[in-house]
Design a protein around this motif. Structure first.
Motif, short mmCIF file in Angstrom:
data_model
loop_
_atom_site.label_atom_id
_atom_site.label_comp_id
_atom_site.label_asym_id
_atom_site.label_seq_id
_atom_site.Cartn_x
_atom_site.Cartn_y
_atom_site.Cartn_z
N PRO A 186 64.80 125.63 80.57
CA PRO A 186 65.91 124.81 80.09
C PRO A 186 65.91 123.44 80.78
O PRO A 186 65.49 123.31 81.91
CB PRO A 186 67.16 125.60 80.49
CG PRO A 186 66.71 126.78 81.24
CD PRO A 186 65.22 126.80 81.27
N GLN A 187 66.38 122.44 80.08
CA GLN A 187 66.51 121.10 80.64
C GLN A 187 67.77 121.04 81.49
O GLN A 187 68.67 121.83 81.33
CB GLN A 187 66.57 120.06 79.51
CG GLN A 187 65.29 120.00 78.69
CD GLN A 187 64.08 119.62 79.54
OE1 GLN A 187 64.11 118.67 80.30
NE2 GLN A 187 63.02 120.41 79.41
N GLY A 188 67.82 120.07 82.37
CA GLY A 188 69.01 119.86 83.18
C GLY A 188 68.73 120.15 84.64
O GLY A 188 67.63 120.54 85.03
N MET A 189 69.77 119.93 85.44
CA MET A 189 69.70 120.17 86.88
C MET A 189 70.51 121.42 87.20
O MET A 189 71.55 121.67 86.59
CB MET A 189 70.24 118.97 87.65
CG MET A 189 69.45 117.68 87.40
SD MET A 189 67.70 117.79 87.85
CE MET A 189 67.81 117.86 89.62
N PHE A 190 70.05 122.17 88.19
CA PHE A 190 70.67 123.45 88.53
C PHE A 190 70.88 123.55 90.03
O PHE A 190 70.09 123.03 90.82
CB PHE A 190 69.80 124.61 88.04
CG PHE A 190 69.60 124.59 86.55
CD1 PHE A 190 70.52 125.21 85.72
CD2 PHE A 190 68.53 123.92 85.98
CE1 PHE A 190 70.36 125.18 84.34
CE2 PHE A 190 68.36 123.88 84.60
CZ PHE A 190 69.27 124.52 83.78
N ASP A 191 71.95 124.25 90.42
CA ASP A 191 72.22 124.52 91.83
C ASP A 191 71.42 125.72 92.32
O ASP A 191 71.09 125.81 93.50
CB ASP A 191 73.71 124.80 92.06
CG ASP A 191 74.55 123.58 91.79
OD1 ASP A 191 74.08 122.45 92.01
OD2 ASP A 191 75.70 123.74 91.33
N ILE B 57 60.44 124.25 88.44
CA ILE B 57 61.69 124.66 89.10
C ILE B 57 62.13 123.57 90.07
O ILE B 57 63.29 123.16 90.08
CB ILE B 57 61.51 126.00 89.83
CG1 ILE B 57 61.41 127.14 88.81
CG2 ILE B 57 62.66 126.24 90.81
CD1 ILE B 57 61.02 128.48 89.42
N LYS B 58 61.22 123.10 90.87
CA LYS B 58 61.54 122.08 91.87
C LYS B 58 62.13 120.83 91.22
O LYS B 58 63.09 120.25 91.73
CB LYS B 58 60.26 121.74 92.66
CG LYS B 58 60.43 120.76 93.74
CD LYS B 58 61.17 121.35 94.90
CE LYS B 58 61.22 120.26 95.97
NZ LYS B 58 61.75 120.67 97.19
N SER B 59 61.60 120.44 90.06
CA SER B 59 62.11 119.24 89.38
C SER B 59 63.49 119.45 88.77
O SER B 59 64.16 118.49 88.43
CB SER B 59 61.12 118.80 88.30
OG SER B 59 61.16 119.67 87.19
N ARG B 60 63.92 120.69 88.66
CA ARG B 60 65.22 120.98 88.04
C ARG B 60 66.30 121.40 89.05
O ARG B 60 67.44 121.63 88.66
CB ARG B 60 65.05 122.05 86.97
CG ARG B 60 64.35 121.52 85.73
CD ARG B 60 63.95 122.65 84.81
NE ARG B 60 63.40 122.15 83.55
CZ ARG B 60 62.14 121.76 83.38
NH1 ARG B 60 61.30 121.77 84.40
NH2 ARG B 60 61.71 121.36 82.21
N LEU B 61 65.93 121.51 90.31
CA LEU B 61 66.93 121.85 91.33
C LEU B 61 67.62 120.59 91.81
O LEU B 61 66.97 119.63 92.21
CB LEU B 61 66.28 122.55 92.53
CG LEU B 61 65.99 124.03 92.37
CD1 LEU B 61 65.25 124.55 93.60
CD2 LEU B 61 67.26 124.82 92.15
N GLY B 62 68.94 120.61 91.75
CA GLY B 62 69.71 119.48 92.25
C GLY B 62 69.69 119.43 93.76
O GLY B 62 69.15 120.31 94.43
N ALA B 63 70.29 118.38 94.32
CA ALA B 63 70.39 118.27 95.77
C ALA B 63 71.11 119.50 96.30
O ALA B 63 72.15 119.89 95.78
CB ALA B 63 71.15 117.00 96.14
#
Length: 115
Positions: free
Chosen positions: A2-7, A30-36
């Motif tokens: 899925p697109q977007g950022m995830f916690d 996964i790394k590109s989709r994990l938020g801060a």
């Protein structure tokens, strides 16, 4: 993916269905989709002495260190816990660049928790 950022991204009982090269590609995604402050968590099994547990598995880890070898290039902090039973050896993992679950600095996020 899925697109977007995830916690939190949970890779639960599936990492063993990929080859090492595929795991690396998924780790990059996964790394590109994990938020801060985002965390990767999941679980897998350790290969039995007699060989793979299931014919559908592409790669079963040999040990905690083997799993660590594939997670560390992507994350500053990695924690791996294990349970060993006569019929099954499980690895549970958490990976992040920031604070980790079980660290004293991890923010209390339990409903009803009082500091």
């Amino acid at each position: 993916m899925p697109q977007g950022m995830f916690d939190n991204v949970v890779w639960d009982a599936a990492i063993e269905h990929f080859t090492e090269d595929e795991i690396r590609a998924v780790m990059t995604a996964i790394k590109s989709r994990l938020g801060a402050g985002g965390v990767l968590s999941g679980y897998t099994i350790v290969e039995r002495e007699a060989g793979k547990s299931h014919h559908e598995h592409e790669y079963e880890f040999k040990s905690k260190e083997d799993l660590l070898r594939l997670l560390q290039p992507y994350f500053r902090n990695v924690r791996i816990f294990e349970t060993v039973y006569p019929s099954r050896h499980n690895l549970y993992f958490f990976a992040a660049d920031g604070d980790m679950p079980f660290d004293k600095s991890w923010p209390a996020q339990i409903v009803g928790h009082r500091s």
